[in-house]
Design a protein around this motif. Structure first.
Motif, mmCIF file in Angstrom:
data_model
loop_
_atom_site.group_PDB
_atom_site.id
_atom_site.type_symbol
_atom_site.label_atom_id
_atom_site.label_comp_id
_atom_site.label_asym_id
_atom_site.label_seq_id
_atom_site.Cartn_x
_atom_site.Cartn_y
_atom_site.Cartn_z
ATOM 1 N N ILE A 247 0.920 -1.121 0.103
ATOM 2 C CA ILE A 247 -0.044 0.028 0.039
ATOM 3 C C ILE A 247 0.807 1.148 -0.054
ATOM 4 C CG2 ILE A 247 -0.164 0.035 2.413
ATOM 5 C CD1 ILE A 247 -2.876 1.179 0.152
ATOM 6 N N ASN A 248 1.997 1.263 0.708
ATOM 7 C CA ASN A 248 2.932 2.432 0.681
ATOM 8 C C ASN A 248 3.631 2.706 -0.489
ATOM 9 O OD1 ASN A 248 2.470 3.203 3.487
ATOM 10 N ND2 ASN A 248 3.640 1.448 4.306
ATOM 11 N N GLN A 249 3.779 1.744 -1.514
ATOM 12 C CA GLN A 249 4.114 1.863 -2.830
ATOM 13 C C GLN A 249 3.295 2.664 -3.551
ATOM 14 O OE1 GLN A 249 5.429 -2.466 -3.792
ATOM 15 N NE2 GLN A 249 6.864 -1.127 -5.171
ATOM 16 N N PHE A 250 1.977 2.416 -3.341
ATOM 17 C CA PHE A 250 0.922 3.006 -3.908
ATOM 18 C C PHE A 250 0.980 4.731 -3.665
ATOM 19 C CE2 PHE A 250 -0.518 -1.035 -4.625
ATOM 20 C CZ PHE A 250 -1.134 -0.981 -6.190
ATOM 21 N N PHE A 251 1.123 4.910 -2.295
ATOM 22 C CA PHE A 251 1.030 6.252 -1.775
ATOM 23 C C PHE A 251 2.155 6.981 -2.182
ATOM 24 C CE2 PHE A 251 -1.478 4.517 2.166
ATOM 25 C CZ PHE A 251 -2.682 4.912 1.577
ATOM 26 N N GLU A 252 3.215 6.454 -2.263
ATOM 27 C CA GLU A 252 4.880 6.867 -2.676
ATOM 28 C C GLU A 252 4.743 7.313 -4.066
ATOM 29 O OE1 GLU A 252 9.458 5.865 -2.786
ATOM 30 O OE2 GLU A 252 8.195 4.635 -1.807
ATOM 31 N N TYR A 253 4.188 6.446 -5.002
ATOM 32 C CA TYR A 253 4.117 6.555 -6.256
ATOM 33 C C TYR A 253 3.182 7.807 -6.652
ATOM 34 C CZ TYR A 253 2.512 6.008 -11.250
ATOM 35 O OH TYR A 253 2.179 6.039 -12.464
ATOM 36 N N LEU A 254 2.058 7.827 -5.988
ATOM 37 C CA LEU A 254 0.715 8.807 -6.289
ATOM 38 C C LEU A 254 1.394 10.410 -5.940
ATOM 39 C CD1 LEU A 254 -2.359 6.564 -5.590
ATOM 40 C CD2 LEU A 254 -1.499 7.370 -8.002
ATOM 41 N N SER A 255 2.115 10.238 -4.745
ATOM 42 C CA SER A 255 2.466 11.417 -4.064
ATOM 43 C C SER A 255 3.370 12.351 -5.398
ATOM 44 C CB SER A 255 3.022 11.187 -3.085
ATOM 45 O OG SER A 255 2.354 10.874 -1.901
ATOM 46 N N LYS A 256 3.936 11.633 -6.213
ATOM 47 C CA LYS A 256 4.784 12.326 -7.152
ATOM 48 C C LYS A 256 4.107 12.635 -8.394
ATOM 49 C CE LYS A 256 8.786 9.518 -5.586
ATOM 50 N NZ LYS A 256 9.708 8.441 -5.929
ATOM 51 N N LYS A 257 2.601 12.645 -8.449
ATOM 52 C CA LYS A 257 1.795 12.583 -9.578
ATOM 53 C C LYS A 257 1.425 13.963 -9.793
ATOM 54 C CE LYS A 257 3.184 8.787 -11.751
ATOM 55 N NZ LYS A 257 3.732 9.061 -13.001
ATOM 56 N N GLN A 258 1.434 14.857 -8.861
ATOM 57 C CA GLN A 258 0.752 16.143 -8.755
ATOM 58 C C GLN A 258 -0.807 16.031 -8.866
ATOM 59 O OE1 GLN A 258 2.858 17.905 -12.366
ATOM 60 N NE2 GLN A 258 4.262 19.185 -10.839
ATOM 61 N N LEU A 259 -1.215 15.315 -8.073
ATOM 62 C CA LEU A 259 -2.809 15.119 -7.748
ATOM 63 C C LEU A 259 -3.350 16.118 -7.089
ATOM 64 C CD1 LEU A 259 -2.895 11.357 -7.534
ATOM 65 C CD2 LEU A 259 -3.432 12.540 -9.872
ATOM 66 N N ASP A 260 -4.641 16.553 -7.159
ATOM 67 C CA ASP A 260 -5.216 17.291 -6.179
ATOM 68 C C ASP A 260 -5.450 16.750 -4.814
ATOM 69 O OD1 ASP A 260 -4.996 19.480 -7.913
ATOM 70 O OD2 ASP A 260 -7.079 19.128 -8.677
ATOM 71 N N LYS A 261 -5.743 15.575 -4.937
ATOM 72 C CA LYS A 261 -5.993 14.713 -3.628
ATOM 73 C C LYS A 261 -6.067 13.081 -3.814
ATOM 74 C CE LYS A 261 -10.350 14.491 -2.155
ATOM 75 N NZ LYS A 261 -11.816 14.690 -1.535
ATOM 76 N N ILE A 262 -5.349 12.685 -3.068
ATOM 77 C CA ILE A 262 -5.351 11.020 -2.792
ATOM 78 C C ILE A 262 -6.166 10.727 -1.679
ATOM 79 C CG2 ILE A 262 -3.933 9.098 -2.533
ATOM 80 C CD1 ILE A 262 -1.606 10.825 -3.551
ATOM 81 N N SER A 263 -7.104 9.586 -1.623
ATOM 82 C CA SER A 263 -7.960 9.213 -0.652
ATOM 83 C C SER A 263 -8.078 7.850 -0.364
ATOM 84 C CB SER A 263 -9.500 10.022 -0.410
ATOM 85 O OG SER A 263 -10.116 9.584 -1.891
ATOM 86 N N ALA B 114 -0.189 7.408 7.438
ATOM 87 C CA ALA B 114 -0.527 8.734 7.613
ATOM 88 C C ALA B 114 0.644 9.720 8.161
ATOM 89 C CB ALA B 114 -1.609 8.858 8.933
ATOM 90 N N GLN B 115 1.548 9.106 9.030
ATOM 91 C CA GLN B 115 2.660 9.893 9.227
ATOM 92 C C GLN B 115 3.686 10.324 8.266
ATOM 93 O OE1 GLN B 115 4.186 7.314 12.174
ATOM 94 N NE2 GLN B 115 3.469 8.601 14.015
ATOM 95 N N THR B 116 3.587 9.508 7.213
ATOM 96 C CA THR B 116 4.265 9.559 5.906
ATOM 97 C C THR B 116 3.648 10.576 4.961
ATOM 98 O OG1 THR B 116 5.585 7.444 5.976
ATOM 99 C CG2 THR B 116 5.483 8.573 3.907
ATOM 100 N N SER B 117 2.253 10.455 4.722
ATOM 101 C CA SER B 117 1.239 11.084 3.832
ATOM 102 C C SER B 117 1.260 12.531 4.377
ATOM 103 C CB SER B 117 0.023 10.524 3.963
ATOM 104 O OG SER B 117 0.352 9.120 3.488
ATOM 105 N N LYS B 118 1.167 12.842 5.379
ATOM 106 C CA LYS B 118 1.054 14.212 6.153
ATOM 107 C C LYS B 118 2.122 15.211 5.714
ATOM 108 C CE LYS B 118 2.858 13.830 10.673
ATOM 109 N NZ LYS B 118 3.657 15.069 10.492
ATOM 110 N N ASP B 119 3.435 14.633 5.390
ATOM 111 C CA ASP B 119 4.511 15.639 5.227
ATOM 112 C C ASP B 119 4.659 15.562 3.304
ATOM 113 O OD1 ASP B 119 4.886 16.307 7.694
ATOM 114 O OD2 ASP B 119 5.830 14.619 7.817
ATOM 115 N N SER B 120 3.885 14.945 2.616
ATOM 116 C CA SER B 120 4.210 14.750 1.229
ATOM 117 C C SER B 120 3.985 16.141 0.607
ATOM 118 C CB SER B 120 3.329 13.699 0.590
ATOM 119 O OG SER B 120 1.859 13.854 0.501
ATOM 120 N N ASP B 121 3.887 16.134 -1.155
ATOM 121 C CA ASP B 121 3.577 17.264 -1.517
ATOM 122 C C ASP B 121 2.061 17.089 -2.020
ATOM 123 O OD1 ASP B 121 5.906 18.446 -1.560
ATOM 124 O OD2 ASP B 121 6.757 17.337 -3.265
ATOM 125 N N SER B 122 1.259 15.966 -1.918
ATOM 126 C CA SER B 122 0.060 15.863 -2.180
ATOM 127 C C SER B 122 -1.041 15.934 -1.072
ATOM 128 C CB SER B 122 -0.195 14.414 -2.712
ATOM 129 O OG SER B 122 0.527 14.463 -4.023
#
Length: 222
Positions: free
Chosen positions: A65-81, A96-104
């Motif tokens: 699951i974290n691979q998906f988050f990491e990959y999608l975080s680099k895709k300049q999306l407005d939102k990932i849910s 969540a701890q990783t996601s909260k500091d991402s660019d998405s």
């Protein structure tokens, strides 16, 4: 595909919730889901997606699951849910701890089908407390990039307490913004509920027989 803005991706049909009365995904294990590489191959094609919503089953059953988050975080999306039942508290909080500091911007929806009595009737005994533990662990992590939401499935059993749910979760500054209404006819829903009840009874009986066998073995050993 160029006009599509939201991709709702059922990342898995498998679920770790024992027996939800409004859902049959727990009945059997499903194989043959898209691998991360297969999803990546699809998503790397030209598109205009601005929001990816991952559902299940239970998404956090996926070890990648974290691979998906990491990959999608680099895709300049407005939102990932992502929508989760909240059972895997540690895994969810870590993500969540990783996601909260991402660019998405991320939003984690936790599924509740009522307050404790109604939720545990619809899902399983103790489910409400487990999910609330996850919710309370996620609350301090909220920031501009990471938010929490509440998801619920409305049916004839819990519809009357919907206002009470709004009030309860409102105390945490949360709103019920993801609401599902089953399209199954009521007789079908009732049949599913009956099957779930029979399954519960069978499991209870099996547990009792196991305990009885265990006692007899212990008596023989003594």
């Amino acid at each position: 595909m160029n006009d599509m803005k939201t991709l709702q991706y059922m990342i898995t049909e498998n679920c770790n919730s024992p027996m939800c009365r409004h859902c049959m995904l727990w009945v059997k294990k499903v194989h043959g889901e898209l691998t991360f590489d297969e999803f990546k191959q699809f998503f790397d094609n030209p598109h205009n997606f601005k929001h990816v919503d991952m559902t299940g089953g239970e998404p956090f059953l996926r070890d990648d699951i974290n691979q998906f988050f990491e990959y999608l975080s680099k895709k300049q999306l407005d939102k990932i849910s992502v929508t989760t039942n909240g059972i895997f508290t540690d895994r969810i909080v870590q993500a969540a701890q990783t996601s909260k500091d991402s660019d998405s911007k991320y939003k984690f929806f936790l599924s509740f089908d009522g307050l404790e009595q109604h939720n545990d009737y619809m899902r399983s005994r103790g489910a409400f407390k487990v999910s609330m533990n996850t919710l309370e662990s996620l609350l301090p992590l909220q920031n501009d990039k990471f938010k929490i939401g509440i998801s619920t499935t409305i049916n004839d059993y819990n519809a009357a307490i919907f206002p009470a749910m709004q009030t309860f979760f409102g105390q945490y500054g949360l709103e019920l913004k993801s609401i599902n209404i089953p399209i199954l006819p009521k007789p079908t829903q009732q049949k599913i509920a009956e099957l779930v009840k029979k399954s519960h009874e069978a499991r209870k009986k099996a547990k009792e027989l196991l305990e009885e066998a265990k006692r007899k073995v212990e008596e023989l050993i003594e």
